[in-house]
Write an enzyme that holds these catalytic residues in place. Structure first.
Site, PDB file in Angstrom:
ATOM      1  N   SER A  12       9.724  -9.693 -19.540  1.00 21.76           N
ATOM      2  CA  SER A  12      10.278  -8.804 -20.206  1.00 21.76           C
ATOM      3  C   SER A  12      11.617  -7.965 -19.315  1.00 21.76           C
ATOM      4  O   SER A  12      11.535  -7.816 -18.426  1.00 21.76           O
ATOM      5  CB  SER A  12       9.341  -7.635 -20.358  1.00 21.76           C
ATOM      6  OG  SER A  12       8.108  -7.873 -21.240  1.00 21.76           O
ATOM      7  N   ASN A  41       7.522   0.613 -13.901  1.00 28.55           N
ATOM      8  CA  ASN A  41       6.906   2.015 -13.998  1.00 28.55           C
ATOM      9  C   ASN A  41       6.174   2.341 -13.184  1.00 28.55           C
ATOM     10  O   ASN A  41       5.268   1.462 -12.793  1.00 28.55           O
ATOM     11  CB  ASN A  41       6.721   2.342 -15.422  1.00 28.55           C
ATOM     12  CG  ASN A  41       5.484   1.478 -15.852  1.00 28.55           C
ATOM     13  OD1 ASN A  41       5.860   0.452 -16.397  1.00 28.55           O
ATOM     14  ND2 ASN A  41       4.289   1.655 -15.693  1.00 28.55           N
ATOM     15  N   HIS A  88       1.928 -14.292 -24.850  1.00 31.58           N
ATOM     16  CA  HIS A  88       0.888 -13.110 -24.432  1.00 31.58           C
ATOM     17  C   HIS A  88      -0.316 -13.327 -25.108  1.00 31.58           C
ATOM     18  O   HIS A  88      -0.401 -13.233 -26.433  1.00 31.58           O
ATOM     19  CB  HIS A  88       1.517 -11.687 -24.452  1.00 31.58           C
ATOM     20  CG  HIS A  88       2.714 -11.432 -23.750  1.00 31.58           C
ATOM     21  ND1 HIS A  88       4.156 -11.518 -24.437  1.00 31.58           N
ATOM     22  CD2 HIS A  88       2.829 -10.962 -22.423  1.00 31.58           C
ATOM     23  CE1 HIS A  88       4.858 -11.149 -23.491  1.00 31.58           C
ATOM     24  NE2 HIS A  88       4.408 -10.941 -22.054  1.00 31.58           N
ATOM     25  N   ALA A 141       7.070  -8.028 -16.035  1.00 29.23           N
ATOM     26  CA  ALA A 141       7.237  -6.620 -15.911  1.00 29.23           C
ATOM     27  C   ALA A 141       5.956  -5.989 -15.409  1.00 29.23           C
ATOM     28  O   ALA A 141       5.015  -6.328 -16.132  1.00 29.23           O
ATOM     29  CB  ALA A 141       7.825  -5.966 -17.194  1.00 29.23           C
ATOM     30  N   HIS A 196       7.281   1.104 -23.763  1.00 28.24           N
ATOM     31  CA  HIS A 196       7.986  -0.244 -23.644  1.00 28.24           C
ATOM     32  C   HIS A 196       9.380   0.051 -23.633  1.00 28.24           C
ATOM     33  O   HIS A 196       9.882  -0.845 -22.822  1.00 28.24           O
ATOM     34  CB  HIS A 196       7.702  -1.097 -24.849  1.00 28.24           C
ATOM     35  CG  HIS A 196       8.143  -2.406 -24.825  1.00 28.24           C
ATOM     36  ND1 HIS A 196       7.711  -3.175 -23.784  1.00 28.24           N
ATOM     37  CD2 HIS A 196       9.057  -3.070 -25.426  1.00 28.24           C
ATOM     38  CE1 HIS A 196       8.452  -4.488 -24.151  1.00 28.24           C
ATOM     39  NE2 HIS A 196       8.991  -4.490 -24.890  1.00 28.24           N
ATOM     40  N   TYR A 251      -2.156 -10.706 -25.579  1.00 25.06           N
ATOM     41  CA  TYR A 251      -2.361  -9.511 -26.318  1.00 25.06           C
ATOM     42  C   TYR A 251      -1.674  -9.763 -27.747  1.00 25.06           C
ATOM     43  O   TYR A 251      -1.778  -8.746 -28.867  1.00 25.06           O
ATOM     44  CB  TYR A 251      -1.735  -8.160 -25.674  1.00 25.06           C
ATOM     45  CG  TYR A 251      -0.208  -8.317 -25.383  1.00 25.06           C
ATOM     46  CD1 TYR A 251       0.735  -8.178 -26.408  1.00 25.06           C
ATOM     47  CD2 TYR A 251       0.128  -8.370 -24.149  1.00 25.06           C
ATOM     48  CE1 TYR A 251       1.979  -8.014 -26.380  1.00 25.06           C
ATOM     49  CE2 TYR A 251       1.470  -8.207 -23.781  1.00 25.06           C
ATOM     50  CZ  TYR A 251       2.421  -8.351 -24.858  1.00 25.06           C
ATOM     51  OH  TYR A 251       3.791  -8.182 -24.487  1.00 25.06           O
ATOM     52  N   GLU A 252      -0.845 -10.803 -28.044  1.00 17.96           N
ATOM     53  CA  GLU A 252      -0.135 -10.957 -29.374  1.00 17.96           C
ATOM     54  C   GLU A 252      -1.210 -11.730 -30.179  1.00 17.96           C
ATOM     55  O   GLU A 252      -0.836 -11.835 -31.367  1.00 17.96           O
ATOM     56  CB  GLU A 252       1.050 -11.766 -29.021  1.00 17.96           C
ATOM     57  CG  GLU A 252       2.242 -11.361 -28.302  1.00 17.96           C
ATOM     58  CD  GLU A 252       3.358 -12.429 -28.178  1.00 17.96           C
ATOM     59  OE1 GLU A 252       4.284 -12.367 -28.868  1.00 17.96           O
ATOM     60  OE2 GLU A 252       3.339 -12.809 -27.066  1.00 17.96           O
ATOM     61  N   MET A 308       0.162  -7.652 -18.070  1.00 17.56           N
ATOM     62  CA  MET A 308      -0.416  -8.302 -19.028  1.00 17.56           C
ATOM     63  C   MET A 308      -0.057  -9.885 -19.212  1.00 17.56           C
ATOM     64  O   MET A 308      -0.347 -10.207 -20.278  1.00 17.56           O
ATOM     65  CB  MET A 308       0.028  -7.447 -20.324  1.00 17.56           C
ATOM     66  CG  MET A 308      -0.311  -6.052 -20.393  1.00 17.56           C
ATOM     67  SD  MET A 308       0.448  -5.094 -21.893  1.00 17.56           S
ATOM     68  CE  MET A 308       0.360  -3.615 -21.480  1.00 17.56           C
ATOM     69  N   SER A 309       0.246 -10.382 -18.162  1.00 21.09           N
ATOM     70  CA  SER A 309       0.558 -11.735 -18.268  1.00 21.09           C
ATOM     71  C   SER A 309       0.300 -12.446 -16.874  1.00 21.09           C
ATOM     72  O   SER A 309      -0.360 -12.171 -16.087  1.00 21.09           O
ATOM     73  CB  SER A 309       2.217 -11.806 -18.535  1.00 21.09           C
ATOM     74  OG  SER A 309       2.876 -11.353 -17.702  1.00 21.09           O
ATOM     75  N   HIS A 317      12.024 -10.119 -25.547  1.00 19.52           N
ATOM     76  CA  HIS A 317      11.743 -11.796 -25.251  1.00 19.52           C
ATOM     77  C   HIS A 317      12.445 -12.678 -26.531  1.00 19.52           C
ATOM     78  O   HIS A 317      12.269 -12.192 -27.624  1.00 19.52           O
ATOM     79  CB  HIS A 317      10.236 -11.994 -25.674  1.00 19.52           C
ATOM     80  CG  HIS A 317       9.234 -11.502 -24.327  1.00 19.52           C
ATOM     81  ND1 HIS A 317       8.986 -12.277 -23.126  1.00 19.52           N
ATOM     82  CD2 HIS A 317       9.095 -10.183 -24.078  1.00 19.52           C
ATOM     83  CE1 HIS A 317       8.425 -11.363 -22.518  1.00 19.52           C
ATOM     84  NE2 HIS A 317       8.326 -10.131 -22.976  1.00 19.52           N
TER      85      HIS A 317
HETATM   86  N1  HPA Z   1       0.665  -1.543 -17.300  1.00 19.92           N
HETATM   87  C1  HPA Z   1       0.584  -2.692 -17.605  1.00 19.92           C
HETATM   88  N2  HPA Z   1       1.771  -3.569 -18.011  1.00 19.92           N
HETATM   89  C2  HPA Z   1       2.868  -3.276 -17.641  1.00 19.92           C
HETATM   90  C3  HPA Z   1       3.103  -1.919 -17.238  1.00 19.92           C
HETATM   91  C4  HPA Z   1       1.824  -1.205 -16.993  1.00 19.92           C
HETATM   92  O1  HPA Z   1       2.248  -0.162 -16.498  1.00 19.92           O
HETATM   93  N3  HPA Z   1       4.333  -1.708 -16.910  1.00 19.92           N
HETATM   94  C5  HPA Z   1       5.071  -2.836 -17.434  1.00 19.92           C
HETATM   95  N4  HPA Z   1       4.075  -3.555 -18.003  1.00 19.92           N
END
Ligand code: HPA
Length: 267
Positions: free
Chosen positions: A26, A230, A78, A108, A242, A80-81, A206-207, A56
């Site tokens: 990302s 973050n 992903h 990310a 996001h 989650y998609e 998440m990847s 993306h």
């Molecule tokens: N958690 C999970 N996935 C992420 C995060 C997070 O804080 N930041 C960017 N992708």
């Protein structure tokens, strides 16, 4: 299906033989804008899906970078998609069949380690698969790898060192640590982040883990790089969005690009 996909790609790239693969996370897709000799949209590739996540793009990009032939995924699939875990890792199998020896997987992530700051880059040294999924379940594809693959060195140790050395030489501060993958799409709760830290994670995302597992299984050298976008939930009092994740990736993108391009030179 794999053969059909590989045939189509080979027809389009006409003798270009990629040896390095990159999955761009990302907000990190710009490398594929800067270096692009040939591109193929995912929607035109059998077995691929159009990408749906903001930040993306959804195409395979082929380019020579620092004298190496590279294939980049600008956007990934992903879990989650709603894609099956097999769909998520399908492009890695295609890269293997195209001759890719080394894959650089980027993402990310949220910082679990409280010494990390937004826009830091982290070299992944190991991972924890907390997705409740294993992409290798099902009949083993013996032409790719063994049934019970060793996962003790998913992230090639000599390449972890190489990335750190390149960072050092380029004046880019790097963190290193363990990446834990959860399914998403929700960010974690503060309690889940405490759990991640207790279990030994430095970052959550998440990847990456499914792709890295398949690449290691298939005998590829693997490099993992997280952009810490973050502080994970509860690590700081700031809420997560996001948009903020993309903004932090944007801030890190120049050093990320420099790092990847310089690493490619040394492979
Ligand atoms: N958690 C999970 N996935 C992420 C995060 C997070 O804080 N930041 C960017 N992708």
């Amino acid at each position: 299906m794999i053969e059909e996909t590989v045939d189509l790609i080979k027809k389009k790239i006409q003798g270009f033989n990629p040896e390095v693969g990159i999955i761009l996370g990302s907000g990190l897709g710009e490398l594929a804008e800067e270096y692009c000799d040939i591109s193929i949209d995912y929607k035109d590739i059998p077995g691929f899906e159009a990408s749906t996540v903001k930040g993306h793009k959804g195409r395979l990009v082929f380019a020579e970078i620092n004298g190496k032939n590279v294939v980049m995924m600008q956007g990934r699939f992903h879990f989650y998609e709603g894609h099956s875990i097999k769909k998520v890792v399908y492009p890695v199998k295609i890269m293997k069949k195209l001759g890719v020896k080394t894959i650089i997987i980027t993402n990310a992530a949220g910082g679990v380690n409280s010494s990390f700051n937004p826009s830091d880059l982290m070299v992944i040294t190991d991972h924890i698969n907390f997705m409740g999924q294993n992409p290798l379940i099902g009949e083993n594809e013996d032409s790719m790898g063994v049934r019970f693959p060793d996962m003790s060195e998913v992230y090639t140790p000599e390449y972890v060192e190489l990335v750190k050395n390149v960072g050092n030489d380029a004046g880019i501060d790097l963190q290193e640590g363990v990446y834990m993958a959860l399914t998403g799409p929700s960010y974690e709760t503060p309690a889940e982040v405490r759990m991640a830290r207790t279990l030994g994670a430095d970052a959550v995302g998440m990847s990456t883990v499914p792709e890295a597992m398949v690449a290691a299984w298939a005998g590829m050298k693997v490099i993992g790089i997280s952009c810490i976008c973050n502080s994970a939930a509860g690590v700081s009092t700031v809420g997560l969005s996001h948009e903020d994740v993309i903004a932090a990736a944007e801030k890190a993108k120049n050093k990320f690009k420099t790092l990847v391009v310089e690493v490619i030179k040394k492979l």
